[in-house]
Design an enzyme around this catalytic site. Structure first.
Site, mmCIF file in Angstrom:
data_model
loop_
_atom_site.group_PDB
_atom_site.id
_atom_site.type_symbol
_atom_site.label_atom_id
_atom_site.label_comp_id
_atom_site.label_asym_id
_atom_site.label_seq_id
_atom_site.Cartn_x
_atom_site.Cartn_y
_atom_site.Cartn_z
ATOM 1 N N ARG A 286 -28.400 20.701 -26.363
ATOM 2 C CA ARG A 286 -29.634 21.290 -26.182
ATOM 3 C C ARG A 286 -30.768 20.531 -26.527
ATOM 4 N NH1 ARG A 286 -29.988 27.381 -26.985
ATOM 5 N NH2 ARG A 286 -27.792 27.474 -27.864
ATOM 6 N N HIS B 161 -19.236 25.636 -20.457
ATOM 7 C CA HIS B 161 -18.422 26.058 -21.725
ATOM 8 C C HIS B 161 -16.836 25.405 -21.578
ATOM 9 C CE1 HIS B 161 -21.617 29.038 -21.707
ATOM 10 N NE2 HIS B 161 -21.299 28.924 -23.126
ATOM 11 N N ARG C 289 -24.127 15.111 -5.370
ATOM 12 C CA ARG C 289 -23.770 16.448 -6.010
ATOM 13 C C ARG C 289 -23.875 16.542 -7.401
ATOM 14 N NH1 ARG C 289 -23.482 17.276 -1.025
ATOM 15 N NH2 ARG C 289 -21.540 17.553 0.259
ATOM 16 N N THR D 292 -20.612 22.330 -34.691
ATOM 17 C CA THR D 292 -21.164 22.267 -33.568
ATOM 18 C C THR D 292 -20.831 21.218 -32.636
ATOM 19 O OG1 THR D 292 -23.533 21.733 -32.124
ATOM 20 C CG2 THR D 292 -23.331 21.078 -34.696
ATOM 21 N N ILE D 293 -20.493 21.776 -31.337
ATOM 22 C CA ILE D 293 -20.066 20.385 -30.567
ATOM 23 C C ILE D 293 -21.296 19.644 -30.086
ATOM 24 C CG2 ILE D 293 -18.383 21.986 -29.169
ATOM 25 C CD1 ILE D 293 -20.164 21.839 -26.874
ATOM 26 N N ASP D 294 -22.432 20.179 -30.293
ATOM 27 C CA ASP D 294 -23.622 19.301 -30.074
ATOM 28 C C ASP D 294 -23.859 18.073 -30.898
ATOM 29 O OD1 ASP D 294 -24.118 20.866 -28.159
ATOM 30 O OD2 ASP D 294 -25.956 21.836 -28.821
ATOM 31 N N ARG E 48 -16.238 23.496 -24.554
ATOM 32 C CA ARG E 48 -16.153 24.285 -25.963
ATOM 33 C C ARG E 48 -14.783 24.835 -26.102
ATOM 34 N NH1 ARG E 48 -21.684 27.248 -26.732
ATOM 35 N NH2 ARG E 48 -20.217 29.255 -26.773
#
Ligand code: F6P
Length: 342
Positions: A166, A272, A266, A120-122, A275
């Protein structure tokens, strides 16, 4: 083997390593396409030496992926078990995050021969210091922060960069520290608008006319500041694992901050991009080490277990340990980051 859940740079390194190591034992490898979906519907492809040639540097997964959850279909568990038998599988290597490995864990309890590889990139899987894909995502986010720095400085603006994460703020923390962010906002700590504005004010008093704020997509504004302290969603749809689609906290914050401070603000949502593309050297090596270890686990009959990184060693732990809770950013690390919130 199968790859499930969100794709992740380094997946192909794992697939290649599994095939190469398996061949040294004379085993035959089969790739299940599109995660658990491929085992429910039987979509497979043979994986020999040539099939995994030239894939190490490629992002994504050559096997495809999905967020299919067999436990959401009637008789899904039995279907997976029966289809594995039909295919003549001696063992399955499931490469995935909390959802894919959660399924693997349930299947393992029925006696299904499965081992796990953490992806998982998380970086929020328990029991492993790092998951592959995380380092690539952090480097992409850091590069984006570097680029945003120069435009922020030129325009004297506050810039809010939303990164993935998340439930856990690992990408925000690492990319934020590496990119010299002035503030990092993560799901583990509610956002207090007063604190955000104080950092910006203090910077202005020192003559710093721009601010860089990194926010994880799952971060929430505190209840005292916002009536409905909830995660910002792209829509109300749920995936098969009950996850909502996050995204937009940066836009919301930009609007509030600009209103409260009058500073032009801004938002940039990296999404994505984090990823995609080629994995870093670190993720290629970690993925390769996990893949080789997973094959050793199959050889040793260590089913229901997951390869994990502890310090510099690859070990294995029960999948249960990895999926029972998420690995969140702790206070000690957050305190380090706070040193730079000014
Ligand atoms: O679980 C990894 C992750 O990258 C999360 O950070 C993000 O919320 C989610 O996947 C996005 O998933 P999808 O690709 O289904 O939009």
């Amino acid at each position: 083997m199968l790859t499930g859940g969100g794709d992740c740079p380094g997946l192909n390194a794992v697939i290649r390593a599994i095939v190469r190591k398996s061949l040294t034992y004379g085993w035959e490898c089969i790739g299940i396409e599109n995660g658990w979906k491929g085992l429910m519907d039987i979509y497979t492809r043979p994986l020999d030496m040539n099939a995994v040639s030239g894939i190490l540097q490629k992002g994504g997964t050559i096997l495809g992926t999905s967020r299919t959850n067999p436990y959401k279909s009637d008789g899904g568990e039995q279907k997976v078990i029966d289809n594995a038998k039909k295919l003549g599988l001696d063992a399955l290597i499931a490469i995935g995050g909390e959802d894919t490995l959660g399924v693997a864990n349930k299947l393992a309890k029925t006696g299904f021969k499965v081992v796990g590889v953490p992806k998982t990139i998380d970086n929020d899987l328990n029991g492993t210091d790092y998951t592959f894909g995380f380092d690539t995502a952090v480097n992409i986010a850091m590069d984006a922060i570097d680029r945003i720095h120069t435009t922020a400085e030129s325009h004297h603006r506050a810039m809010i960069i939303e990164v993935m994460g998340r439930h856990a703020g690992w990408i925000a923390m690492h990319a934020g520290i590496a990119g010299g962010a002035d503030l990092i906002l993560i799901p583990e700590k509610e956002i207090k608008l007063d604190e955000v504005i104080k950092v910006m004010d203090d910077r202005e008093k020192r003559g710093r006319t721009f601010s860089i704020i990194v926010v994880a997509e799952g971060a929430k504004i505190s209840e005292s500041d916002q009536k409905n302290s909830e995660m910002v969603l792209q829509d109300q749809k749920l995936d098969a694992f009950g996850h909502v689609r996050l995204g937009g906290i940066a836009n919301l914050l930009a609007e509030i901050i600009e209103k409260k401070t009058g500073v032009e603000t801004r938002a940039t949502i990296l999404g994505h991009i984090q990823r995609g593309g080629s994995p870093t050297a670190y993720d290629r090596v970690l993925g390769s080490r996990f893949g080789v270890h997973a094959v050793e686990m199959v050889k040793d009959g260590k089913f229901g277990r997951m390869a994990a990184l502890r310090g510099t060693e690859i070990i294995d732990i029960p999948i249960e340990e990895a999926v029972k809770d998420l690995k969140l950013v702790g206070d000690d690390f957050y305190d380090v980051a706070r040193t730079f919130f000014r």
